[in-house]
Design a protein around this motif. Structure first.
Motif, PDB file in Angstrom:
ATOM      1  N   SER A   2      13.023  24.856 -34.457  1.00 48.78           N
ATOM      2  CA  SER A   2      14.123  25.468 -33.710  1.00 48.78           C
ATOM      3  C   SER A   2      13.713  25.753 -32.278  1.00 48.78           C
ATOM      4  N   ILE A   3      12.487  26.264 -32.098  1.00 46.44           N
ATOM      5  CA  ILE A   3      11.995  26.538 -30.735  1.00 46.44           C
ATOM      6  C   ILE A   3      11.934  25.245 -29.929  1.00 46.44           C
ATOM      7  N   TYR A   4      11.443  24.179 -30.546  1.00 50.60           N
ATOM      8  CA  TYR A   4      11.374  22.882 -29.849  1.00 50.60           C
ATOM      9  C   TYR A   4      12.770  22.407 -29.452  1.00 50.60           C
ATOM     10  N   LEU A   5      13.734  22.489 -30.391  1.00 50.11           N
ATOM     11  CA  LEU A   5      15.088  22.016 -30.101  1.00 50.11           C
ATOM     12  C   LEU A   5      15.745  22.841 -29.001  1.00 50.11           C
ATOM     13  N   ILE A   6      15.543  24.152 -29.024  1.00 46.07           N
ATOM     14  CA  ILE A   6      16.109  24.998 -27.971  1.00 46.07           C
ATOM     15  C   ILE A   6      15.511  24.637 -26.609  1.00 46.07           C
ATOM     16  N   MET A   7      14.210  24.330 -26.571  1.00 46.70           N
ATOM     17  CA  MET A   7      13.575  23.917 -25.320  1.00 46.70           C
ATOM     18  C   MET A   7      14.166  22.611 -24.820  1.00 46.70           C
ATOM     19  N   VAL A   8      14.425  21.677 -25.751  1.00 44.39           N
ATOM     20  CA  VAL A   8      15.049  20.402 -25.362  1.00 44.39           C
ATOM     21  C   VAL A   8      16.439  20.638 -24.786  1.00 44.39           C
ATOM     22  N   ILE A   9      17.220  21.509 -25.452  1.00 42.57           N
ATOM     23  CA  ILE A   9      18.581  21.774 -25.006  1.00 42.57           C
ATOM     24  C   ILE A   9      18.589  22.440 -23.625  1.00 42.57           C
ATOM     25  N   LEU A  10      17.649  23.381 -23.422  1.00 47.41           N
ATOM     26  CA  LEU A  10      17.606  24.076 -22.136  1.00 47.41           C
ATOM     27  C   LEU A  10      17.106  23.175 -21.021  1.00 47.41           C
ATOM     28  N   LYS A  11      16.198  22.271 -21.343  1.00 42.63           N
ATOM     29  CA  LYS A  11      15.589  21.426 -20.321  1.00 42.63           C
ATOM     30  C   LYS A  11      16.470  20.248 -19.944  1.00 42.63           C
ATOM     31  N   ILE A  12      17.160  19.671 -20.944  1.00 43.21           N
ATOM     32  CA  ILE A  12      17.921  18.438 -20.713  1.00 43.21           C
ATOM     33  C   ILE A  12      19.403  18.750 -20.758  1.00 43.21           C
ATOM     34  N   PRO A  13      20.146  18.569 -19.689  1.00 39.72           N
ATOM     35  CA  PRO A  13      21.597  18.807 -19.722  1.00 39.72           C
ATOM     36  C   PRO A  13      22.307  17.710 -20.512  1.00 39.72           C
ATOM     37  N   TYR A  14      23.457  18.042 -21.012  1.00 42.30           N
ATOM     38  CA  TYR A  14      24.243  17.080 -21.775  1.00 42.30           C
ATOM     39  C   TYR A  14      25.177  16.352 -20.820  1.00 42.30           C
ATOM     40  N   ILE A  15      24.852  15.064 -20.547  1.00 44.52           N
ATOM     41  CA  ILE A  15      25.639  14.273 -19.589  1.00 44.52           C
ATOM     42  C   ILE A  15      26.926  13.785 -20.234  1.00 44.52           C
ATOM     43  N   GLY A  16      26.852  13.226 -21.441  1.00 42.54           N
ATOM     44  CA  GLY A  16      28.047  12.884 -22.202  1.00 42.54           C
ATOM     45  C   GLY A  16      28.776  11.647 -21.736  1.00 42.54           C
ATOM     46  N   ILE A  17      28.056  10.579 -21.332  1.00 46.89           N
ATOM     47  CA  ILE A  17      28.695   9.331 -20.897  1.00 46.89           C
ATOM     48  C   ILE A  17      28.325   8.222 -21.876  1.00 46.89           C
ATOM     49  N   ASN A  18      29.334   7.618 -22.503  1.00 47.89           N
ATOM     50  CA  ASN A  18      29.124   6.432 -23.332  1.00 47.89           C
ATOM     51  C   ASN A  18      29.452   5.191 -22.503  1.00 47.89           C
ATOM     52  N   VAL A  19      28.610   4.169 -22.619  1.00 49.52           N
ATOM     53  CA  VAL A  19      28.759   2.970 -21.771  1.00 49.52           C
ATOM     54  C   VAL A  19      28.659   1.722 -22.634  1.00 49.52           C
ATOM     55  N   GLU A  20      29.059   0.597 -22.000  1.00 49.48           N
ATOM     56  CA  GLU A  20      28.855  -0.729 -22.593  1.00 49.48           C
ATOM     57  C   GLU A  20      28.634  -1.730 -21.471  1.00 49.48           C
ATOM     58  N   GLU A  21      27.917  -2.776 -21.812  1.00 49.52           N
ATOM     59  CA  GLU A  21      27.588  -3.792 -20.809  1.00 49.52           C
ATOM     60  C   GLU A  21      28.635  -4.896 -20.845  1.00 49.52           C
TER      61      GLU A  21
END
Length: 787
Positions: free
Chosen positions: A23-42
């Motif tokens: 849980s501590i690791y996941l919270i650190m990931v969530i705090l460090k990395i923002p959620y951009i939320g873009i799905n793409v295709e080539e």
């Protein structure tokens, strides 16, 4: 041994510690990395275009348009080579992005990690972290209070897994490898661990209804899926269909878990486990159904979400609240009543919800999508259900303060039901009803009258206009007015209700209109209907009691008539209860005092060795008299309350009774019960025992016989008792007087109460014969007799 105990003790704390670290690791990931939320295709031209923008994401807050081209990620001109684009088909873990919207100039975004919106804080940080914290605290509570409980360990593992599944979903959406694997693993293991916990819990109660291989196979399948996903991610190859496959497996697991719980609920429906299983079903249904029906299925079947994954995941909060309630509540709420009310409110709110949504869709100039309208409808429906439920609770709590005593119909009904128990006849009941209606409804006139349906004569309890009575009767017949139905009159102002109905008489209640020229409202109509039902029940009971007294008086006046069977059983049952109470009182008081005196006297005689011979002889005589009294009291108690009749059964008890009488009398008894192989109910057993006891007493006191023959046997569904002796017999001319003297009339009444028939044959100096048949006694094995 100490090492094994230490390992077992530490084993219980491994999973909470491991899940806390994750849980501590996941919270650190969530705090460090923002959620951009873009799905793409080539595209075929090698360009990377935006195909979807998630709500509550950085891209949604920046108003990134679908169809925009991704020109560079983190300064690299080839976005198709970016890791998250290659593996997941989305843009995550980026510090800077250059995007060109259609027909617009390129725009560069930098320092994305510093731009975390309130939505992201709520849905991806605060809510998941809070949920995991609740699960952790709940697990610690179980850990310290159920240390030696295997099912408690399974429940801890289930709680921590579900909490981690919610938390890891936020990390997985950011493209973190570990978060993705943890999310898949915990999502699939949740239903399996739930089944494991339920199996362990009911195994401790020595009850199971499914095999352990069910959830073990589910766990093995989850491990295989996670290992396969790990291999794909490490090789930068992640098939497009894999997320859908995981979702299908999760839905299948959830359906299996719910199906097994439903099977268990049906199996234990009539046991003490029913409420627990029902609460589990409701909690799980409310926790997982929104996520499956409103997010997963619409997303993969139709390409849109009725409810976002973040919002639907909030319903998982229901599950820990359900288990906390089950653990802490001393008495559970009636879940059937609660669900019934919610279902009723849902039906009542459905049409208004549809009308409101349609009005909003047509009246407001806004391009609502189908998704928006469905979300609006679900929100309005939930709000209306909650409002109606809370309104009912508050209405019950504060109704007494909001309304005066005069208009408090609920309290009036309680008062009337309490007071009508004091009435002994119909006239008093109707007078009390009239007073109650005048006090509560503030009416000008209330009339109560009856009509004989055979002679059509009226029975008046007060003066009533003839035309009014005629119209009341005709209107009730016209509209088929049953008891409690409110019928409005046409010529006279007011209403009529039927409050009593027998074969030969119908009783009517007339009430005038209210003085303020207003109609009766729904509450007043319901009140009148309910009070009419109560009056009808009370009236019928009074008539039954009156008929009972008349029948008892008739039986009392006609001494040659047998009592009705039900009355005989009632009288003998009361007599047996009195006998039993007298026997208990004799045994616990008089007998104990006699025993105490005997022991004191025996001790006194043994200690006084220098006693005069005459005095000592007299003391021994007193001792013998006391001992005879003790034996006599014991015999009296045994006659009043047959010892071990229920424990030994009828035949052994009769044999003991016969042996006792043979010791005290001059006759010998032949008892034949070889053809009696049946277990009768307690009423027949006690009745036959008392009849034989009375016959043996008569033989000892009156017959002067030296031989007695008794036979008890079964003939089809009947039981027959035969008694014969060679005594002096009886004189037929003095039959009634002799029967009363010898107690035979009591035997006749007892036989009559058991639906039997008695036949007596006797003449002077020719002995006495009695033949008794209990009809259909074999069909009442273990049953009580009712008319």
């Amino acid at each position: 041994m100490k090492t094994n105990k230490f390992l077992k003790g530490t084993y219980r704390y491994i999973f909470p510690i491991l899940f806390t670290l994750l849980s501590i690791y996941l919270i650190m990931v969530i705090l460090k990395i923002p959620y951009i939320g873009i799905n793409v295709e080539e595209t075929e031209m090698g360009q990377v275009k935006v195909t979807h923008v998630d709500k509550h994401s950085w891209a949604a807050n920046q108003d990134i348009k679908i169809g925009s081209k991704i020109l560079s990620i983190n300064g690299k001109k080839n976005p198709d080579e970016y890791s998250t684009v290659q593996i997941y088909g989305n843009v995550e873990k980026a510090d800077s992005i250059t995007i060109q919207a259609p027909d617009s100039e390129p725009v560069s975004y930098s320092n994305i990690e510093d731009e975390v919106s309130l939505d992201q804080w709520l849905f991806y940080i605060i809510f998941p972290s809070s949920f995991m914290l609740i699960m952790l605290f709940l697990s610690l509570f179980i850990l310290f209070h159920k240390k030696k409980d295997e099912s408690g360990n399974r429940l801890i593992l289930f709680f921590l897994t579900v909490g981690l599944a919610y938390l890891s979903g936020s990390g997985s959406s950011r493209g973190d490898l570990v978060s993705t694997l943890v999310s898949t693993f915990t999502l699939l293991m949740g239903p399996a661990l739930l089944l494991h916990f339920i199996d362990s819990y009911f195994r401790e109660l020595e009850s199971r209804w499914y095999a352990s291989r069910v959830y073990n196979l589910m766990k093995l399948t989850a491990w295989i899926i996670v290992v396969s996903e790990t291999i794909c991610l490490l090789n930068h190859f992640y098939p497009d269909w894999y997320p859908q496959f995981i979702s299908i497996v999760f839905i299948t697991y959830t359906c299996i878990a719910l199906s097994l719980i439903i099977i268990g609920y049906k199996r234990y429906k009539q046991t003490v486990y029913e409420p627990i299983l029902k609460y589990m079903l409701v909690g799980l249904f409310m926790s997982f159904t929104p996520f499956i029906l409103l997010f997963m299925l619409p997303n993969y079947l139709f390409g849109f979400q009725i409810l976002s994954g973040e919002a639907s995941a909030l319903f998982l909060m229901v599950m820990p609240l359900t288990f906390i309630y089950l653990i802490t509540a001393k008495r559970l709420l009636d879940i059937d009543f609660v669900m019934g009310r919610i279902r009723y409110y849902a039906y009542s709110s459905f049409i208004p919800t549809v009308l409101i949504v349609a009005l909003v869709g047509f009246a407001i100039d806004f391009p609502f999508s189908i998704q928006d309208l469905i979300q609006l409808g679900i929100g309005i429906l939930i709000i209306m259900i909650a409002f109606l439920y809370v309104k009912e609770i508050f209405n019950f709590q504060i109704q007494r303060n909001l309304f005066s005593e005069k208009k408090n119909y609920h309290q009036s009904l309680q008062r009337f039901v309490h007071e009508m128990k004091k009435e002994r006849d119909a006239v008093g009941l109707f007078k009390r009803l009239k007073r109650e209606l005048l006090d509560v409804l503030d009416l000008k006139e209330v009339y109560i009258f009856s009509q004989n349906t055979i002679s059509n004569y009226y029975c008046l309890y007060q003066e009533v206009p003839l035309s009014l009575m005629n119209e009341c009767v005709e209107r009730s017949k016209t509209v088929l007015g049953d008891v409690g139905n409110l019928v409005k009159l046409q010529e006279h102002e007011g209403y009529v209700l039927v409050i009593g109905h027998t074969v030969s008489k119908v009783t009517y209640l007339y009430i005038s209109e209210k003085p303020n020229r207003t109609q009766l409202n729904l509450d007043e109509r319901g009140y009148l209907q309910t009070i009419s039902y109560n009056t009808n029940i009370a009236h019928e009971n009074l008539l039954l009691i009156e008929d009972l007294f008349q029948e008892l008086q008739h039986v009392k006046n006609d001494r040659q008539q047998n009592y009705p069977a039900w009355l005989s059983r009632l009288l003998f049952s009361l007599a047996e209860n009195e006998r039993q109470q007298i026997a208990i009182d004799l045994h616990d008081t008089v007998l104990q005092e006699q025993l105490y005196l005997y022991r004191q006297m025996d001790d006194f005689v043994n200690r006084k060795r220098s006693m005069e011979p005459d005095v000592k002889k007299q003391m021994f005589s007193f001792k013998e008299q006391l001992l005879d009294n003790i034996h006599l009291i014991r015999e009296t108690c045994n006659e009043l309350r047959p010892p071990f009749l229920e424990e030994l059964g009828l035949i052994p008890s009769l044999q003991n009774l016969i042996n006792q009488y043979q010791l005290r009398s001059n006759y010998t008894v032949t008892f034949d019960s070889r053809a009696f192989q049946i277990e009768l109910n307690s009423q027949y057993v006690l009745g036959i025992y008392r009849i034989v006891q009375e016959l043996l007493t008569n033989a000892m006191k009156h017959s002067k016989a030296d031989k007695v023959f008794i036979m008890l046997y079964r003939e089809g569904s009947d039981v027959r008792l035969v008694y014969e002796d060679n005594g002096v017999g009886i004189n037929p001319n003095k039959r009634i007087e002799t029967y009363s003297h010898m107690g035979i009339s009591g035997i006749e009444q007892r036989v009559n109460g058991l639906n039997g028939e008695i036949s007596i044959q006797s003449a002077p100096k020719q002995g006495f014969q009695m033949y008794i048949t209990f009809f259909n006694a074999a069909n009442h094995e273990g049953e009580e007799l009712y008319d």
